[in-house]
Design a protein around this motif. Structure first.
Motif, PDB file in Angstrom:
ATOM      1  N   GLY A  48       0.791  -1.218   0.000  1.00 62.83           N
ATOM      2  CA  GLY A  48       0.000   0.000   0.000  1.00 62.83           C
ATOM      3  C   GLY A  48       0.825   1.271   0.000  1.00 62.83           C
ATOM      4  O   GLY A  48       0.281   2.366  -0.083  1.00 62.83           O
ATOM      5  N   ALA A  49       2.144   1.136   0.077  1.00 60.33           N
ATOM      6  CA  ALA A  49       3.002   2.325   0.096  1.00 60.33           C
ATOM      7  C   ALA A  49       2.971   2.995  -1.274  1.00 60.33           C
ATOM      8  O   ALA A  49       3.016   2.337  -2.300  1.00 60.33           O
ATOM      9  N   ASN A  50       2.891   4.307  -1.283  1.00 56.62           N
ATOM     10  CA  ASN A  50       2.815   5.054  -2.535  1.00 56.62           C
ATOM     11  C   ASN A  50       4.174   5.565  -2.986  1.00 56.62           C
ATOM     12  O   ASN A  50       4.252   6.536  -3.716  1.00 56.62           O
ATOM     13  N   ASP A  51       5.243   4.934  -2.564  1.00 52.68           N
ATOM     14  CA  ASP A  51       6.581   5.368  -2.928  1.00 52.68           C
ATOM     15  C   ASP A  51       7.059   4.553  -4.129  1.00 52.68           C
ATOM     16  O   ASP A  51       7.645   3.489  -3.993  1.00 52.68           O
ATOM     17  N   ASP A  52       6.763   5.054  -5.328  1.00 50.08           N
ATOM     18  CA  ASP A  52       7.131   4.332  -6.542  1.00 50.08           C
ATOM     19  C   ASP A  52       8.634   4.340  -6.794  1.00 50.08           C
ATOM     20  O   ASP A  52       9.137   3.519  -7.553  1.00 50.08           O
ATOM     21  N   ALA A  53       9.349   5.256  -6.194  1.00 47.96           N
ATOM     22  CA  ALA A  53      10.787   5.345  -6.432  1.00 47.96           C
ATOM     23  C   ALA A  53      11.541   4.155  -5.849  1.00 47.96           C
ATOM     24  O   ALA A  53      12.581   3.763  -6.360  1.00 47.96           O
ATOM     25  N   THR A  54      11.043   3.576  -4.766  1.00 51.35           N
ATOM     26  CA  THR A  54      11.733   2.452  -4.130  1.00 51.35           C
ATOM     27  C   THR A  54      11.018   1.127  -4.346  1.00 51.35           C
ATOM     28  O   THR A  54      11.382   0.131  -3.730  1.00 51.35           O
ATOM     29  N   TYR A  55      10.033   1.099  -5.254  1.00 50.65           N
ATOM     30  CA  TYR A  55       9.246  -0.124  -5.452  1.00 50.65           C
ATOM     31  C   TYR A  55      10.093  -1.332  -5.810  1.00 50.65           C
ATOM     32  O   TYR A  55      10.021  -2.339  -5.123  1.00 50.65           O
ATOM     33  N   PRO A  56      10.904  -1.297  -6.848  1.00 48.67           N
ATOM     34  CA  PRO A  56      11.597  -2.542  -7.185  1.00 48.67           C
ATOM     35  C   PRO A  56      12.555  -2.986  -6.092  1.00 48.67           C
ATOM     36  O   PRO A  56      12.673  -4.171  -5.822  1.00 48.67           O
ATOM     37  N   VAL A  57      13.207  -2.051  -5.449  1.00 48.03           N
ATOM     38  CA  VAL A  57      14.174  -2.406  -4.402  1.00 48.03           C
ATOM     39  C   VAL A  57      13.454  -3.007  -3.197  1.00 48.03           C
ATOM     40  O   VAL A  57      13.908  -4.006  -2.621  1.00 48.03           O
ATOM     41  N   ASP A  58      12.326  -2.421  -2.826  1.00 50.95           N
ATOM     42  CA  ASP A  58      11.579  -2.913  -1.659  1.00 50.95           C
ATOM     43  C   ASP A  58      11.095  -4.348  -1.855  1.00 50.95           C
ATOM     44  O   ASP A  58      11.273  -5.194  -0.977  1.00 50.95           O
ATOM     45  N   ILE A  59      10.474  -4.621  -2.986  1.00 52.28           N
ATOM     46  CA  ILE A  59       9.920  -5.967  -3.176  1.00 52.28           C
ATOM     47  C   ILE A  59      11.028  -6.985  -3.398  1.00 52.28           C
ATOM     48  O   ILE A  59      10.922  -8.130  -2.951  1.00 52.28           O
ATOM     49  N   GLN A  60      12.126  -6.599  -4.048  1.00 52.60           N
ATOM     50  CA  GLN A  60      13.233  -7.534  -4.230  1.00 52.60           C
ATOM     51  C   GLN A  60      13.892  -7.872  -2.900  1.00 52.60           C
ATOM     52  O   GLN A  60      14.270  -9.024  -2.668  1.00 52.60           O
ATOM     53  N   ALA A  61      13.998  -6.899  -2.025  1.00 50.96           N
ATOM     54  CA  ALA A  61      14.573  -7.162  -0.702  1.00 50.96           C
ATOM     55  C   ALA A  61      13.661  -8.090   0.101  1.00 50.96           C
ATOM     56  O   ALA A  61      14.132  -9.019   0.765  1.00 50.96           O
ATOM     57  N   ALA A  62      12.354  -7.860   0.014  1.00 48.82           N
ATOM     58  CA  ALA A  62      11.406  -8.729   0.726  1.00 48.82           C
ATOM     59  C   ALA A  62      11.431 -10.139   0.144  1.00 48.82           C
ATOM     60  O   ALA A  62      11.381 -11.124   0.884  1.00 48.82           O
ATOM     61  N   GLU A  63      11.517 -10.260  -1.175  1.00 49.15           N
ATOM     62  CA  GLU A  63      11.588 -11.578  -1.800  1.00 49.15           C
ATOM     63  C   GLU A  63      12.866 -12.305  -1.387  1.00 49.15           C
ATOM     64  O   GLU A  63      12.851 -13.521  -1.169  1.00 49.15           O
TER      65      GLU A  63
END
Length: 106
Positions: A48-63
């Motif tokens: 739900g975070a609206n920070d598109d600038a860190t989207y790929p990094v955030d989900i890759q780190a969680a994965e």
């Protein structure tokens, strides 16, 4: 007749890998996708975070955290701490004692 048998065998050899590959491409069920999303949220990902600038990094780190957690609990593979010994140490035989090397006649 002989060429017919060869043609059938060739068709089976070509079709076997295709049939086995097709079985592994099953789509995910809704429950599996939901479980994956729950695992990602527990690993720190916020969809739900609206920070598109860190989207790929955030989900890759969680994965990566989910993959590490799943690898740690899978019970297969991985390094095992500890040591092992095999056999016992055999003292070397000195050549001056009159014993010949096992390779001396070759």
């Amino acid at each position: 007749m002989n060429s017919l048998i060869k043609a059938v065998v060739l068709a089976v050899v070509i079709a076997a890998p295709v049939a086995s590959f097709a079985q592994s491409n099953q789509p995910l069920t809704r429950a599996e996708v939901r479980n994956q999303l729950i695992q990602l949220e527990k690993a720190g990902y916020n969809p739900g975070a609206n920070d598109d600038a860190t989207y790929p990094v955030d989900i890759q780190a969680a994965e990566a955290r989910v993959a590490a957690q799943n690898a740690a609990t899978s019970g297969v593979g991985g390094a095992v701490s500890g040591s092992s010994d095999s056999g016992a140490r055999v003292p070397a035989i000195s050549v001056s004692s009159g014993s010949r090397s096992i390779y001396s006649g070759h």
